[in-house]
Design an enzyme around this catalytic site. Sequence first.
Site, PDB file in Angstrom:
ATOM      1  N   CYS A 145      -4.886  -3.343   2.516  1.00  0.00           N
ATOM      2  CA  CYS A 145      -4.668  -3.706   3.965  1.00  0.00           C
ATOM      3  C   CYS A 145      -6.077  -3.817   4.959  1.00  0.00           C
ATOM      4  CB  CYS A 145      -3.943  -2.235   4.585  1.00  0.00           C
ATOM      5  SG  CYS A 145      -2.777  -2.383   5.936  1.00  0.00           S
TER       6      CYS A 145
ATOM      7  N   LYS B 103      -9.643   2.103  -1.806  1.00  0.00           N
ATOM      8  CA  LYS B 103      -9.510   1.514  -0.400  1.00  0.00           C
ATOM      9  C   LYS B 103     -11.134   1.902   0.376  1.00  0.00           C
ATOM     10  CE  LYS B 103      -7.089   0.911   4.032  1.00  0.00           C
ATOM     11  NZ  LYS B 103      -5.811   1.216   4.498  1.00  0.00           N
TER      12      LYS B 103
ATOM     13  N   GLU C 146       0.790  -1.252   0.003  1.00  0.00           N
ATOM     14  CA  GLU C 146       0.197   0.098   0.137  1.00  0.00           C
ATOM     15  C   GLU C 146       0.886   1.291   0.097  1.00  0.00           C
ATOM     16  OE1 GLU C 146      -2.144   0.268   3.686  1.00  0.00           O
ATOM     17  OE2 GLU C 146      -3.510   1.518   3.325  1.00  0.00           O
TER      18      GLU C 146
ATOM     19  N   VAL D 209       0.055  -2.873  10.530  1.00  0.00           N
ATOM     20  CA  VAL D 209       0.511  -2.277  11.801  1.00  0.00           C
ATOM     21  C   VAL D 209       0.174  -3.159  13.099  1.00  0.00           C
ATOM     22  CG1 VAL D 209       1.120  -0.021  11.302  1.00  0.00           C
ATOM     23  CG2 VAL D 209      -0.992  -0.453  12.250  1.00  0.00           C
TER      24      VAL D 209
END
Length: 270
Positions: A142, A109, A38, A169
């Site tokens: 993501c 997205k 990304e 993350v």
Amino acid sequence: MKVGFLQLRPKFGDVKENVKEAASILKNVSDATIVLPELFNTGYLFRTVDELSALAEPVATGYTVAEMKKIARKRKLNLIFGMAEKQNKKIYNSAVLVTSKGKVFSYQKTHLFDREKLFFQPGSNAFAVHTVDGCKIGIIICFDWIFPEITRILALKGAQIICHPANLVLPYGQDAMRTRSIENRVFTITANRIGAEKRGNVSLTFTGKSQVVNPKGDVLASASERSISLKIVEIDPNEANDKTITPNNDIFEDRKTSLYGALLSKTHAR
Ligand code: ACM
């Protein structure tokens, strides 16, 4: 067919350098479908909308897509990569597919993560499946992983491979993607980034561990948390056409859609 990921460590704001680095790694590869992270060309932690706007590019006329098209044509690659897309004065966190034959598709997205909501518009495009070299490809970006609906929709539309450019993350995204593969009997390719960004008071560390997963949940290739890494494996995308789990269970045929309808709509209890 050959598929894989290119795990990278983008330098924030240095689009030319980031594209150059990807190009230099990809110059040794050909005839493959490769997923990149990304926002691979810009980095992730924008401080202001103006900063993001200066780095965002139109897909049709921008530098990044033009360069990636050149690489795709020259090396006979299909490339799926994340970038900030400017379209009609709005900015999307997009993944672009460029094919070796010069076709270009963009997915914006849908499910924005945390502070992305301060900068990007959420996408509202239909979840498209693209047939590339006879293989059916769907795209999520993501944090879309945490909404199993989207991968399911793509699988129901016939996607054999779900490409997943990421800047993960949270520590469990990669494991969850194995589940997305198992519950839909599809290949998934997660291309994550590595490194950390600290901009202003905000810092994030990205978790690497990019992976290719087959429809049974086996990890066919994976990367470490720390290194830039290109991995390619040979797969038969038609393995994703078999939705049986036992002789008596087909995960698509066994769904009880008449019971799910209302529960999968907008309302929810807390
Ligand atoms: C994310 O969606 N980049 C965590």
